[in-house]
Design an enzyme around this catalytic site. Structure first.
Site, PDB file in Angstrom:
ATOM      1  N   HIS A  21       0.840  -1.201   0.000  1.00  0.00           N
ATOM      2  CA  HIS A  21       0.000   0.000   0.000  1.00  0.00           C
ATOM      3  C   HIS A  21       0.878   1.256   0.000  1.00  0.00           C
ATOM      4  O   HIS A  21       0.699   2.159  -0.838  1.00  0.00           O
ATOM      5  CB  HIS A  21      -0.904  -0.010   1.233  1.00  0.00           C
ATOM      6  CG  HIS A  21      -1.790   1.188   1.351  1.00  0.00           C
ATOM      7  ND1 HIS A  21      -3.106   1.194   0.931  1.00  0.00           N
ATOM      8  CD2 HIS A  21      -1.554   2.447   1.833  1.00  0.00           C
ATOM      9  CE1 HIS A  21      -3.628   2.384   1.148  1.00  0.00           C
ATOM     10  NE2 HIS A  21      -2.698   3.158   1.697  1.00  0.00           N
ATOM     11  N   GLU A  22       1.814   1.314   0.937  1.00  0.00           N
ATOM     12  CA  GLU A  22       2.666   2.501   1.036  1.00  0.00           C
ATOM     13  C   GLU A  22       3.608   2.619  -0.157  1.00  0.00           C
ATOM     14  O   GLU A  22       3.943   3.728  -0.580  1.00  0.00           O
ATOM     15  CB  GLU A  22       3.465   2.467   2.346  1.00  0.00           C
ATOM     16  CG  GLU A  22       2.614   2.411   3.607  1.00  0.00           C
ATOM     17  CD  GLU A  22       1.585   3.523   3.676  1.00  0.00           C
ATOM     18  OE1 GLU A  22       1.790   4.598   3.079  1.00  0.00           O
ATOM     19  OE2 GLU A  22       0.538   3.315   4.336  1.00  0.00           O
TER      20      GLU A  22
END
Length: 424
Positions: A21-22
């Site tokens: 996600h990051e």
């Protein structure tokens, strides 16, 4: 040894879904030319930190998510005021270090009183050095040093707010999007591991036995093939099996199952399910499987994404409408507990569960709640409609309040999870 392996698998699952996600935010921010100051997994105090290039990579104590800190999102460096005495270090004809304190201890520097300073546009410092007015160009990657902390300056073209609406929206949306990509890939991996059902099936097997139900007390095992019920052959007719069980609430039934090639007779009494109004024994079926083709793998993964998305949205709808009790919610503790239980079932089931968690994280982050990616996308959308951005201070306050509310909710469900574990 098994416990250590389970814990490591749980940590790995959390690390993978948060990191991907990051990384989505990070990758598209870097492509847009934004200075990314920190790539963090977790919140709270730092456990591990290493700097590579312009970005510091950190692992933090609380495993409840992560963040990518981009230049320009928050106040980052101490402002230098005209009249303030500073020291600068040059490399060639450009300033590479700007010192704000402990000036007497600095060597190979030029000290002076600031007349004007611009670290965003012209990248220039004008100082009074021993009565002489000197002008210095500042390197775009120069550092501000104060209280033992080095902070790289961020020229305007390296800041998040200076990028186009499209670039900023893409950098924000990329986080959830990468979770969707990961979920789809993991569903495909799972399907390649377990295959697809033979259609039509030629037998019904026991896929799961629910604790506390009649099947758990009978001589049944996962993998048993159900040959007959009350003398009636079942074959692959799962619906007929359900009908026979449903019509036999509180009635003794005679089952014959095939285990390791040997028939075994079993007596079992279904209990009445008040909601369904029929008998239940507490089993889930499994069917004969075969290897999936490439097309089937993509198709079944798409169906899994669709079905799980619908279930997740139904759960979030109950959350929004308040149609739940606190015990219905689970924080990191319960999620880790369930992940550990599934990890014991094998790598295939853990792969499927990781896909579900990744999908959930992507959907949850797109909710229009302050501090989540969905809320940030709404602010960017409002800017596109209005033709000018929302006051950054007001937007920051909205996100801060939302983050605080999420943390309070996280503390509440975590406390409830711990109490539930203590009480057994």
């Amino acid at each position: 040894m098994e416990m250590v392996q389970t814990v490591l698998l749980v940590v790995l699952v959390f690390f993978v879904i948060v990191s991907i996600h990051e990384w989505g935010h990070f990758f598209f921010a870097k492509r847009a030319g934004i200075l990314v100051r920190e790539f963090a997994i977790g919140f709270g105090p730092k456990l591990f930190s290493v700097k590579k290039g312009e970005t510091r990579y950190t692992l933090r104590l609380i495993p409840a998510g992560g963040f990518v800190r981009m230049a320009g999102e928050d106040p980052e460096i101490v402002e230098v005021q005209p009249g303030q005495t500073i020291a600068v270090r040059l490399a060639g004809d450009q300033v590479t270090r700007i010192y704000l304190d402990r000036l007497e201890e600095r060597t190979d520097v030029i000290r002076g009183e600031v007349e004007t300073i611009d670290l965003e546009r012209s990248l220039e410092i004008v100082m009074d050095v021993e009565g002489v007015r000197e002008s210095y160009k500042v390197h775009p990657q120069a550092f501000m040093v104060s209280k033992g902390r080095d902070t790289q300056i961020a020229p305007l073209d390296r800041q998040f707010g200076s990028k186009t609406v499209g670039q900023r929206a893409l950098a924000i949306f990329a986080g959830p999007f990468m979770n969707f990509v990961l979920a789809f890939v993991l569903f495909m991996v799972y399907i390649q591991m377990v295959g697809v059902p033979i259609d039509p099936p030629d037998k019904v097997m026991i896929g799961q036995i629910i604790e506390g139900r009649p099947a758990a007390d009978a001589n049944l095992e996962v993998g048993d093939e159900i040959q007959s019920i009350n003398g009636e052959a079942i074959g692959g007719d799962y619906e007929r099996m359900i009908a026979l069980i449903g019509a036999s609430a509180d009635k003794l039934m005679q089952w014959t199952v095939l285990r390791d090639g040997q028939p075994i007779n079993v007596e079992i009494t279904p209990i009445l399910d008040p909601e369904a109004g029929e008998g239940k024994v507490g089993i889930s079926p499994s069917f004969p499987m075969r290897s999936a083709s490439v097309g089937e793998t993509i198709s079944y993964a798409g169906k899994a994404m669709k079905n799980m998305t619908e279930l997740i949205l139904q759960g979030l709808k109950k959350l929004v409408l308040g149609d739940f009790v606190l015990d219905d919610l689970g924080g990191p503790v319960r999620t880790a507990e369930v992940t550990g239980q599934i990890a014991k079932q094998g790598i295939a089931q853990l792969t499927s569960w990781t896909a579900i968690l990744s999908l959930y994280l992507g959907i949850f982050n797109l909710l229009p709640f302050p501090a989540l990616d969905g809320s940030r996308l709404i602010f960017i959308g409002l800017e596109a409609v209005r033709g000018r951005p929302i006051d950054p201070n007001r937007e920051s306050m909205v996100h801060f309040i939302g983050f605080a509310m999420l943390m309070l909710l996280m503390l509440a469900v975590t406390y409830n999870d711990i109490l539930r574990l203590v009480r057994g």
